[in-house]
Design a protein around this motif. Structure first.
Motif, PDB file in Angstrom:
ATOM      1  N   ARG A   6       4.813   6.155 -25.279  1.00 51.62           N
ATOM      2  CA  ARG A   6       5.907   6.537 -24.381  1.00 51.62           C
ATOM      3  C   ARG A   6       6.792   5.373 -23.940  1.00 51.62           C
ATOM      4  O   ARG A   6       8.005   5.466 -23.886  1.00 51.62           O
ATOM      5  CB  ARG A   6       5.233   7.197 -23.171  1.00 51.62           C
ATOM      6  N   GLU A  17       2.931   1.187 -11.230  1.00 53.97           N
ATOM      7  CA  GLU A  17       2.945   0.312 -12.416  1.00 53.97           C
ATOM      8  C   GLU A  17       4.356  -0.206 -12.653  1.00 53.97           C
ATOM      9  O   GLU A  17       4.573  -1.375 -12.964  1.00 53.97           O
ATOM     10  CB  GLU A  17       2.456   1.072 -13.658  1.00 53.97           C
ATOM     11  N   SER A  65       7.051   3.825 -20.891  1.00 55.84           N
ATOM     12  CA  SER A  65       7.725   3.847 -19.580  1.00 55.84           C
ATOM     13  C   SER A  65       7.630   2.491 -18.880  1.00 55.84           C
ATOM     14  O   SER A  65       8.550   2.102 -18.148  1.00 55.84           O
ATOM     15  CB  SER A  65       7.179   4.972 -18.691  1.00 55.84           C
TER      16      SER A  65
HETATM   17  C1  GRF Z   1       0.030   3.026 -18.652  1.00 58.31           C
HETATM   18  O1  GRF Z   1      -0.664   3.830 -17.738  1.00 58.31           O
HETATM   19  C2  GRF Z   1      -0.612   1.678 -18.749  1.00 58.31           C
HETATM   20  O2  GRF Z   1      -1.197   1.252 -17.550  1.00 58.31           O
HETATM   21  C3  GRF Z   1      -1.686   1.899 -19.783  1.00 58.31           C
HETATM   22  O3  GRF Z   1      -1.122   2.779 -20.712  1.00 58.31           O
HETATM   23  C4  GRF Z   1      -0.101   3.555 -20.070  1.00 58.31           C
HETATM   24  C5  GRF Z   1       1.141   3.329 -20.873  1.00 58.31           C
HETATM   25  O4  GRF Z   1       2.216   4.090 -20.409  1.00 58.31           O
HETATM   26  N1  GRF Z   1      -2.119   0.635 -20.348  1.00 58.31           N
HETATM   27  P1  GRF Z   1       3.686   3.772 -20.915  1.00 58.31           P
HETATM   28  O5  GRF Z   1       3.653   3.810 -22.425  1.00 58.31           O
HETATM   29  O6  GRF Z   1       4.076   2.440 -20.384  1.00 58.31           O
HETATM   30  O7  GRF Z   1       4.526   4.889 -20.351  1.00 58.31           O
END
Ligand code: GRF
Length: 210
Positions: free
Chosen positions: A11, A168, A13
């Motif tokens: 994804r 995050e 994000s």
């Molecule tokens: C996030 O929850 C990150 O902490 C974990 O994988 C997920 C990745 O999400 N390592 P994205 O691809 O950044 O949306």
């Protein structure tokens, strides 16, 4: 100028949050050629590369090829943002002190997968996310920044994940900025941040009303 290479698998994000924060991203690389995040990066004019791990005989061969691509950009920092590959010791050693990861739990609790489901199963009151330097032990290494969120009555893994993900997106750009500005110093397993406040805030969940 200082630069960052971001590794993603899906994804993207967190990658998007880093790009939107205006950080100097030299390239986004994915082991998954169909990763959604690659499209966003391209639409923002960021160079992208896909290197499919399935086309390599073993982990070492993939990691060697990946490092060769990363090194063409000569990044100051390599940022793992949902990069779903376990990295070999060779790779981790090669980028020692300039490889960071984000993990959706308050490490050292809940390393590995399905962190939100496990947090709910364990009944923790406080959950969150962690940005840390990568060492050869999975989801371990000197912690740069963490954000905590409450676990609420009625939470599902999806609602909890969304609450954590919002944090995050706040802490990852901050951690990268600190690194690029030379504000992080490693002492053993601890990271000192030259600009950080005393951190006297106390988090309670549920809130205590006196
Ligand atoms: C996030 O929850 C990150 O902490 C974990 O994988 C997920 C990745 O999400 N390592 P994205 O691809 O950044 O949306």
């Amino acid at each position: 100028m200082a630069s960052v290479v971001i590794l993603i698998s899906g994804r993207g994000s967190n990658m998007r949050a880093l790009l939107e924060a205006g950080l100097p991203v030299a390239a986004v690389i994915s082991n998954n050629p169909t990763a959604e995040g690659l499209l966003f990066a391209r639409s923002h004019g960021i160079p992208t590369q896909a290197i499919n791990h399935r086309t390599f005989p073993d982990r070492e061969a993939f990691d060697t090829a990946l490092a060769a691509i990363i090194d063409t950009y000569q990044p100051d920092l390599v940022v793992l943002a949902g990069f779903m590959r376990i990295l070999s010791t060779f790779f981790v050693d090669h980028y020692q002190g300039r490889l960071i990861n984000i993990h959706p739990s308050l490490l050292p609790a809940f390393p590995g997968l399905n962190t939100h489901e496990r947090a709910l199963e364990e009944g923790v009151r406080i959950h969150g996310c962690t940005v840390h330097f990568v060492t050869s032990k999975l989801d371990y290494g000197p912690i740069i920044i963490q954000a905590a969120v409450p676990v609420l009555t009625g939470d599902t893994s999806a609602t909890l994940a969304a609450r954590v993900l919002a944090q995050e997106h706040r802490i990852y750009p901050q951690a990268v900025r600190w690194f690029l500005q030379g504000q992080l110093a490693l002492t053993g397993n601890r990271v000192e941040i030259s600009s950080a406040s005393d951190g006297q805030t106390v988090l309670c969940s549920p809130e205590i009303k006196l």
